[in-house]
Design a protein around this motif. Structure first.
Motif, PDB file in Angstrom:
ATOM      1  N   GLU A  47      45.974  -8.866   4.850  1.00 25.76           N
ATOM      2  CA  GLU A  47      46.878  -9.016   3.642  1.00 25.76           C
ATOM      3  C   GLU A  47      46.004  -8.942   2.425  1.00 25.76           C
ATOM      4  OE1 GLU A  47      49.992  -8.315   3.495  1.00 25.76           O
ATOM      5  OE2 GLU A  47      49.717  -7.980   5.701  1.00 25.76           O
ATOM      6  N   GLY A  48      44.639  -9.738   2.445  1.00 22.73           N
ATOM      7  CA  GLY A  48      44.070  -9.700   1.397  1.00 22.73           C
ATOM      8  C   GLY A  48      43.341  -8.654   0.960  1.00 22.73           C
ATOM      9  N   TYR A  49      42.979  -7.595   1.818  1.00 22.78           N
ATOM     10  CA  TYR A  49      42.497  -6.269   1.513  1.00 22.78           C
ATOM     11  C   TYR A  49      43.697  -5.459   1.234  1.00 22.78           C
ATOM     12  CZ  TYR A  49      37.638  -7.437   2.618  1.00 22.78           C
ATOM     13  OH  TYR A  49      36.479  -7.810   2.866  1.00 22.78           O
ATOM     14  N   TRP A  50      44.777  -5.559   1.845  1.00 20.22           N
ATOM     15  CA  TRP A  50      45.873  -4.895   1.350  1.00 20.22           C
ATOM     16  C   TRP A  50      46.215  -5.265  -0.246  1.00 20.22           C
ATOM     17  CZ3 TRP A  50      50.617  -5.694  -1.088  1.00 20.22           C
ATOM     18  CH2 TRP A  50      51.345  -4.339  -0.935  1.00 20.22           C
ATOM     19  N   ALA A  51      46.333  -6.405  -0.574  1.00 20.99           N
ATOM     20  CA  ALA A  51      46.577  -6.990  -1.807  1.00 20.99           C
ATOM     21  C   ALA A  51      45.581  -6.300  -2.761  1.00 20.99           C
ATOM     22  CB  ALA A  51      46.544  -8.196  -2.027  1.00 20.99           C
ATOM     23  N   CYS A  52      44.339  -6.231  -2.490  1.00 14.83           N
ATOM     24  CA  CYS A  52      43.163  -5.697  -3.296  1.00 14.83           C
ATOM     25  C   CYS A  52      43.452  -4.222  -3.631  1.00 14.83           C
ATOM     26  CB  CYS A  52      42.113  -5.825  -2.422  1.00 14.83           C
ATOM     27  SG  CYS A  52      40.306  -6.350  -3.603  1.00 14.83           S
ATOM     28  N   ARG A  53      43.762  -3.400  -2.550  1.00 16.02           N
ATOM     29  CA  ARG A  53      43.875  -2.077  -2.619  1.00 16.02           C
ATOM     30  C   ARG A  53      45.260  -1.854  -3.454  1.00 16.02           C
ATOM     31  NH1 ARG A  53      42.844  -2.260   2.797  1.00 16.02           N
ATOM     32  NH2 ARG A  53      44.972  -2.081   3.168  1.00 16.02           N
ATOM     33  N   ALA A  80      55.123 -18.888  -2.006  1.00 14.85           N
ATOM     34  CA  ALA A  80      53.791 -19.634  -2.697  1.00 14.85           C
ATOM     35  C   ALA A  80      52.528 -19.180  -1.800  1.00 14.85           C
ATOM     36  CB  ALA A  80      54.021 -21.199  -2.692  1.00 14.85           C
ATOM     37  N   VAL A  81      52.558 -19.078  -0.616  1.00 12.00           N
ATOM     38  CA  VAL A  81      51.655 -18.804   0.243  1.00 12.00           C
ATOM     39  C   VAL A  81      51.149 -17.350  -0.032  1.00 12.00           C
ATOM     40  CG1 VAL A  81      50.903 -18.260   2.726  1.00 12.00           C
ATOM     41  CG2 VAL A  81      52.318 -20.299   2.152  1.00 12.00           C
ATOM     42  N   ALA A  82      52.138 -16.480  -0.150  1.00 10.08           N
ATOM     43  CA  ALA A  82      51.573 -15.399  -0.437  1.00 10.08           C
ATOM     44  C   ALA A  82      51.094 -15.008  -1.873  1.00 10.08           C
ATOM     45  CB  ALA A  82      53.021 -14.153  -0.649  1.00 10.08           C
ATOM     46  N   ASN A  83      51.516 -15.877  -2.896  1.00 15.33           N
ATOM     47  CA  ASN A  83      50.725 -15.967  -4.238  1.00 15.33           C
ATOM     48  C   ASN A  83      49.535 -16.336  -3.968  1.00 15.33           C
ATOM     49  OD1 ASN A  83      50.812 -15.690  -7.137  1.00 15.33           O
ATOM     50  ND2 ASN A  83      50.839 -17.887  -7.046  1.00 15.33           N
ATOM     51  N   ARG A  84      49.037 -17.426  -3.167  1.00 13.06           N
ATOM     52  CA  ARG A  84      47.974 -17.841  -2.942  1.00 13.06           C
ATOM     53  C   ARG A  84      46.800 -16.896  -2.378  1.00 13.06           C
ATOM     54  NH1 ARG A  84      45.647 -23.357  -2.247  1.00 13.06           N
ATOM     55  NH2 ARG A  84      43.508 -22.778  -2.545  1.00 13.06           N
ATOM     56  N   ILE A  85      47.323 -16.171  -1.205  1.00 11.30           N
ATOM     57  CA  ILE A  85      46.549 -15.143  -0.688  1.00 11.30           C
ATOM     58  C   ILE A  85      46.071 -13.798  -1.639  1.00 11.30           C
ATOM     59  CG2 ILE A  85      46.574 -13.441   1.121  1.00 11.30           C
ATOM     60  CD1 ILE A  85      48.686 -15.271   2.700  1.00 11.30           C
ATOM     61  N   VAL A  86      47.292 -13.562  -2.677  1.00 16.17           N
ATOM     62  CA  VAL A  86      47.077 -12.424  -3.477  1.00 16.17           C
ATOM     63  C   VAL A  86      46.008 -12.872  -4.535  1.00 16.17           C
ATOM     64  CG1 VAL A  86      48.162 -11.099  -5.129  1.00 16.17           C
ATOM     65  CG2 VAL A  86      49.360 -11.257  -3.028  1.00 16.17           C
TER      66      VAL A  86
END
Length: 95
Positions: A47-53, A80-86
């Motif tokens: 998910e981190g790399y997906w958010a980055c792309r 909130a979890v998704a926001n922190r990951i992104v």
């Protein structure tokens, strides 16, 4: 003066163009693991790399965060979890 300035600019531009890219810091993203124990290391990185792309392609975080939450919906991740990951991914994975 101009004869000295133009080569200097050319050298500076070449140095910037040839500089190695910064390395991604996965450790910052993986440091979230204890807080989000319901997510695997693979899920965090994916998910981190997906958010980055997604950010690199021009999407804004207001679009990315709900999508990450949807990807992790079966794990029970909140916005909130998704926001922190992104936010962690965008800052530390050199998007």
């Amino acid at each position: 003066m101009v004869r000295v300035l133009i080569p200097s600019i050319a050298v500076a531009a070449a140095a910037l163009g040839l500089a190695p890219p910064a390395a991604a810091d996965e450790s910052a993203l993986l440091a979230l693991q204890p807080q989000f124990a319901f997510l695997t290391t693979d899920q965090l990185l994916r998910e981190g790399y997906w958010a980055c792309r997604a950010a690199a392609s021009g999407m804004g975080s207001s679009q990315i965060v709900p999508m990450v939450q949807q990807h992790l919906e079966h794990s029970g991740a909140s916005l909130a979890v998704a926001n922190r990951i992104v936010s962690t991914a965008i800052v530390h994975l050199d998007c």
